[in-house]
Motif scaffolding. Structure first.
Motif, short mmCIF file in Angstrom:
data_model
loop_
_atom_site.label_atom_id
_atom_site.label_comp_id
_atom_site.label_asym_id
_atom_site.label_seq_id
_atom_site.Cartn_x
_atom_site.Cartn_y
_atom_site.Cartn_z
N GLY A 1 0.78 -1.22 0.00
CA GLY A 1 0.00 0.00 0.00
C GLY A 1 0.82 1.28 0.00
O GLY A 1 0.25 2.37 -0.07
N ASP A 2 2.13 1.19 0.11
CA ASP A 2 2.97 2.39 0.04
C ASP A 2 3.29 2.70 -1.41
O ASP A 2 3.38 1.81 -2.25
N LEU A 3 3.48 3.98 -1.71
CA LEU A 3 3.70 4.39 -3.10
C LEU A 3 4.70 5.53 -3.16
O LEU A 3 4.87 6.28 -2.20
N ALA B 1 -5.45 -2.20 -1.30
CA ALA B 1 -4.48 -1.12 -1.13
C ALA B 1 -3.65 -0.94 -2.40
O ALA B 1 -3.34 0.19 -2.80
N VAL B 2 -3.27 -2.04 -3.03
CA VAL B 2 -2.50 -1.96 -4.27
C VAL B 2 -3.32 -1.26 -5.36
O VAL B 2 -2.80 -0.43 -6.11
N GLU B 3 -4.60 -1.58 -5.45
CA GLU B 3 -5.46 -0.96 -6.45
C GLU B 3 -5.57 0.54 -6.21
O GLU B 3 -5.50 1.35 -7.15
N THR B 4 -5.73 0.95 -4.95
CA THR B 4 -5.81 2.37 -4.64
C THR B 4 -4.50 3.08 -4.95
O THR B 4 -4.48 4.20 -5.47
N ALA B 5 -3.38 2.43 -4.63
CA ALA B 5 -2.07 3.01 -4.94
C ALA B 5 -1.93 3.23 -6.44
O ALA B 5 -1.35 4.23 -6.88
#
Length: 345
Positions: A133-135, A159-163
């Motif tokens: 989830g970090d970007l 979280a990956v999709e939102t990132a």
């Protein structure tokens, strides 16, 4: 199997060690391939038959039981080995896909960008994961080098999709928008179409300008660590706290004045000077909130001296190893760090 055979010969037929020959093919299936497991199974069966003849148990109840046990365990080992190898192949495929996804989502940052040298470190809290989830992103725009570092609420595929949404919006806006505030507005609108259930993303945006200044925009994210050329250290705190991306609209209902109060929740840009030898370390809360066994937070500011290494990537790797040594166990949250060092050009 050799040990069992020797013990069986020395102890005699009455000791009943012969069925333990089946341990050979049982353990072979844990690490070997199908051929190796089958070969050891055949060897175990042959050894069992020889010992049963030697003990005078061939074709009687004990001998037959031992042979059936070896055949049964060997067959089960072959099935287990085939399934294990199939799962290993599937896992290798998933890892390959994850590596491709990482290259698309978290692309390698440039080693240099204008007057800056860049280094990055990313550690996922999810075992075997390459992304989380970090970007982060570094973009070279007509208005200077623009940077984003953020942290998505939650973990896993959501979280990956939102990132991916945040990074996609930033990559477009960083080139299109003349003002850093407008870049933040584009991110807010993109997340407004994507997020639900009061989820949010903390982020800090930065614009490194040709005049030697840096403009910052903080959306509820931990402030960057500024390390001056003379060794002094300070956190680049925003003048006023602002909500994370995705929560501004929610705050408008709670703030006095209703929807009109949303303007008061916008993050205010602030700046600092950035001269040769200075360093700015962006990070996520997985770094500063990492705790040791005695529940002490990682003292990032106290570790700033580790950033003196001439190679910024090596300096950041030293910080990462020190962070892992501090917690003495796998990290509980994703930890991303992005280091930008001003160099002479």
């Amino acid at each position: 199997m050799g040990t069992v055979a020797v013990v069986d010969v020395l102890a005699g037929a009455g000791a009943g060690f012969l069925p333990l020959i089946s341990l050979g093919p049982a353990f072979a299936g844990l690490t070997g391939g199908v051929r190796r497991t089958a070969g050891i199974g055949v060897l175990a069966l042959g050894l069992c038959l020889v010992l049963s003849v030697y003990n005078g148990q061939f074709a009687d109840r004990r001998g037959n039981t031992a042979v059936i046990g070896v055949v049964g365990v060997s067959a089960a080992g072959l099935v287990a080995t085939a399934r294990r190898q199939r799962h290993e192949a599937e896992l290798a495929s998933v890892r390959s896909i994850a590596e491709v996804a990482q290259r698309v989502l978290l692309r390698p940052v440039p080693l240099t960008a204008g007057p800056l040298r860049v280094a990055v470190s990313y550690t996922s809290a999810v075992a075997e994961a390459r992304i989380g989830g970090d970007l982060y992103e570094v973009a070279i725009s007509p208005d200077g080098v623009r940077v984003i570092v953020g942290d998505v609420q939650g973990k896993g595929l959501d979280a990956v999709e939102t990132a991916a949404v945040v990074l996609g919006a930033f990559r477009e806006a960083a080139y299109d928008e003349a003002e850093l505030v407008a870049v933040g507005e584009r991110l807010e609108r993109a997340l407004g179409r994507h997020l639900s259930d009061e989820k949010f993303v903390t982020a800090v945006l930065a614009e490194f300008r040709p005049d030697g200044t840096v403009a910052l925009l903080d959306f509820g994210h931990p402030p960057p660590l500024l390390v001056r050329a003379d060794g002094s250290v300070e956190f680049a705190e925003p003048p006023e706290p602002a909500p994370p991306l995705g929560l501004r609209a929610l705050g408008a209902f709670d703030a006095p004045g209703g929807a009109g109060a949303i303007d008061g929740l916008k993050p205010q840009p602030y700046g600092l000077t950035f001269t040769p030898g200075d360093q700015l370390l962006f990070y996520t809360d997985g770094v500063t909130e990492a705790r040791d066994p005695e529940n002490r937070f990682y003292p990032l500011a106290e570790r700033a001296a580790m950033l003196k290494d001439p190679d910024p990537q090596h300096a950041l790797d030293v910080i990462r190893r020190d962070l892992v040594a501090h917690v003495e166990r796998p990290l509980r949250d994703d930890a991303a760090m992005l280091l930008l060092r001003h160099r002479d050009v």
